[in-house]
Enzyme design. Structure first.
Site, PDB file in Angstrom:
ATOM      1  N   ASN A   9      -3.625 -16.780 -57.218  1.00 45.14           N
ATOM      2  CA  ASN A   9      -4.746 -15.959 -56.746  1.00 45.14           C
ATOM      3  C   ASN A   9      -4.991 -16.322 -55.282  1.00 45.14           C
ATOM      4  O   ASN A   9      -5.553 -17.372 -55.000  1.00 45.14           O
ATOM      5  CB  ASN A   9      -5.986 -16.253 -57.599  1.00 45.14           C
ATOM      6  N   TRP A  10      -4.538 -15.445 -54.399  1.00 44.78           N
ATOM      7  CA  TRP A  10      -4.670 -15.748 -52.957  1.00 44.78           C
ATOM      8  C   TRP A  10      -6.102 -15.585 -52.464  1.00 44.78           C
ATOM      9  O   TRP A  10      -6.413 -15.974 -51.349  1.00 44.78           O
ATOM     10  CB  TRP A  10      -3.740 -14.838 -52.143  1.00 44.78           C
ATOM     11  N   LYS A  11      -6.957 -14.949 -53.258  1.00 47.17           N
ATOM     12  CA  LYS A  11      -8.344 -14.673 -52.846  1.00 47.17           C
ATOM     13  C   LYS A  11      -8.350 -13.944 -51.487  1.00 47.17           C
ATOM     14  O   LYS A  11      -7.424 -13.197 -51.195  1.00 47.17           O
ATOM     15  CB  LYS A  11      -9.165 -15.965 -52.812  1.00 47.17           C
ATOM     16  N   HIS A  98     -13.201 -12.624 -62.629  1.00 49.77           N
ATOM     17  CA  HIS A  98     -13.172 -13.921 -61.947  1.00 49.77           C
ATOM     18  C   HIS A  98     -14.608 -14.383 -61.692  1.00 49.77           C
ATOM     19  O   HIS A  98     -15.477 -13.572 -61.358  1.00 49.77           O
ATOM     20  CB  HIS A  98     -12.398 -13.805 -60.636  1.00 49.77           C
ATOM     21  N   GLU A 170     -11.226 -20.399 -67.080  1.00 50.52           N
ATOM     22  CA  GLU A 170     -11.495 -21.025 -65.790  1.00 50.52           C
ATOM     23  C   GLU A 170     -12.914 -21.587 -65.796  1.00 50.52           C
ATOM     24  O   GLU A 170     -13.878 -20.852 -65.504  1.00 50.52           O
ATOM     25  CB  GLU A 170     -11.376 -19.989 -64.663  1.00 50.52           C
ATOM     26  N   GLY A 176     -11.980 -24.442 -57.301  1.00 48.52           N
ATOM     27  CA  GLY A 176     -12.077 -24.759 -55.878  1.00 48.52           C
ATOM     28  C   GLY A 176     -12.878 -26.015 -55.583  1.00 48.52           C
ATOM     29  O   GLY A 176     -13.218 -26.287 -54.436  1.00 48.52           O
ATOM     30  N   GLY A 237      -5.429 -21.087 -57.644  1.00 45.68           N
ATOM     31  CA  GLY A 237      -6.044 -20.607 -56.410  1.00 45.68           C
ATOM     32  C   GLY A 237      -5.457 -21.320 -55.209  1.00 45.68           C
ATOM     33  O   GLY A 237      -4.392 -20.971 -54.699  1.00 45.68           O
ATOM     34  N   GLY A 238      -6.148 -22.372 -54.755  1.00 47.20           N
ATOM     35  CA  GLY A 238      -5.765 -23.079 -53.529  1.00 47.20           C
ATOM     36  C   GLY A 238      -4.295 -23.442 -53.457  1.00 47.20           C
ATOM     37  O   GLY A 238      -3.645 -23.236 -52.417  1.00 47.20           O
TER      38      GLY A 238
HETATM   39  C1  PEP Z   1      -9.101 -19.466 -59.054  1.00 43.32           C
HETATM   40  O1  PEP Z   1      -9.746 -19.042 -58.107  1.00 43.32           O
HETATM   41  O2  PEP Z   1      -8.765 -18.689 -59.953  1.00 43.32           O
HETATM   42  C2  PEP Z   1      -8.757 -20.895 -59.071  1.00 43.32           C
HETATM   43  C3  PEP Z   1      -8.314 -21.415 -60.174  1.00 43.32           C
HETATM   44  O3  PEP Z   1      -8.942 -21.562 -57.882  1.00 43.32           O
HETATM   45  P1  PEP Z   1      -8.516 -23.097 -57.590  1.00 43.32           P
HETATM   46  O4  PEP Z   1      -7.157 -23.322 -58.181  1.00 43.32           O
HETATM   47  O5  PEP Z   1      -8.536 -23.200 -56.114  1.00 43.32           O
HETATM   48  O6  PEP Z   1      -9.562 -23.955 -58.260  1.00 43.32           O
END
Ligand code: PEP
Length: 256
Positions: A9-11, A98, A170, A176, A237-238
């Site tokens: 997930n590049w956001k 999300h 999640e 994050g 995500g990150g």
């Molecule tokens: C997400 O935004 O779906 C996520 C899991 O982010 P991160 O891995 O950065 O916690």
């Protein structure tokens, strides 16, 4: 048999050129590394979708997804993007529910149920996110929260339609933040989700549904999380913004 899925997930990161360059770096490596039962999905900002679809054309196990759609079919909704428009780029998935969209854009379970219908109506597979906040975990109510997100967002679907859904657990407190659910905490919720699906749709549907973990997953913790019996991959995500980290997370499946 359910698929193992690693989704990035590049956001709201990467300009056009940066996205193309990151994906180009990843795509060949990914295609060489993935196994038959593995699916890699990159969920990019809308601007990258058509180009990423083209770049992944010969990579069978790589698919592209969006991060949101509007629930309406078309019309006077300035700035919004419909399921049909996303589908027309060649994307195959869309993240829905999300926690950032629930929290910052007020997306309710009821609205999400409409978005799920819009996606399925245009042959886009939802990656549907559920998870409790820190307060809900500490109060011990997290099973109730998860059950109601499932039931209000998804259980209007019949069993056939539900099989298009990929789930992502999640925990909001882990997204994050650098805090990760322990493998035991994550497995407990994943097993609960599968049991809830079995009650609603039967054991076969439950066993065939991929349930991903998301929340500060990285190369260091991926092995312990993904080796849990009910964790079928990750929504990342990150770490999906760094090709080396993403590759290492994918490689965890190859080592299992
Ligand atoms: C997400 O935004 O779906 C996520 C899991 O982010 P991160 O891995 O950065 O916690």
């Amino acid at each position: 048999m359910r698929k193992n899925i690693v989704a990035g997930n590049w956001k709201m990161n990467l300009d056009y050129e940066q996205g193309i360059s990151l994906f180009s770096e990843m795509v060949n490596m990914i295609q060489d590394e993935v196994h038959g039962n593995q699916q890699i999905i990159i969920c990019s900002p809308f601007i990258h979708l058509p180009a990423l679809v083209k770049l992944s054309a010969s990579a069978d196990q790589v698919a592209i997804g969006a991060q949101n759609i509007n629930q309406n079919q078309k019309g006077a909704f300035t700035g919004e993007i419909s399921a049909e428009q996303v589908k027309s780029t060649g994307a195959q998935y869309v993240i829905l529910g999300h926690s950032e969209r629930r929290a910052y854009f007020g997306e309710t379970d009821e609205l999400l149920a409409q978005k799920v219908d819009a996606a399925l109506g245009h042959d886009l597979r939802p990656i549907f996110c559920i998870g409790e906040t820190k307060e809900e975990r500490e109060s011990g109510d997290y099973f109730e929260v998860i059950k109601s997100q499932l039931s209000n967002g998804l259980f209007h679907l019949d069993a056939k339609a539900f099989q298009e859904i990929v789930l992502a657990y999640e925990p909001v407190w882990a997204i994050g933040t650098g805090l990760t659910a322990s493998p035991e905490q994550a497995q407990e919720v994943h097993a609960f989700i599968r049991k809830t699906l079995a009650e609603q749709y039967g054991q076969d549907v439950a066993d065939n549904t991929s349930i991903l973990y998301g929340g500060s997953a990285n190369p260091g913790n991926a092995q312990s999380l993904f080796s849990q019996p009910d964790i079928d991959g990750g929504l990342i995500g990150g770490a999906s913004l760094k090709s080396r980290d993403f590759q290492e997370i994918i490689n965890v499946f190859n080592a299992q």
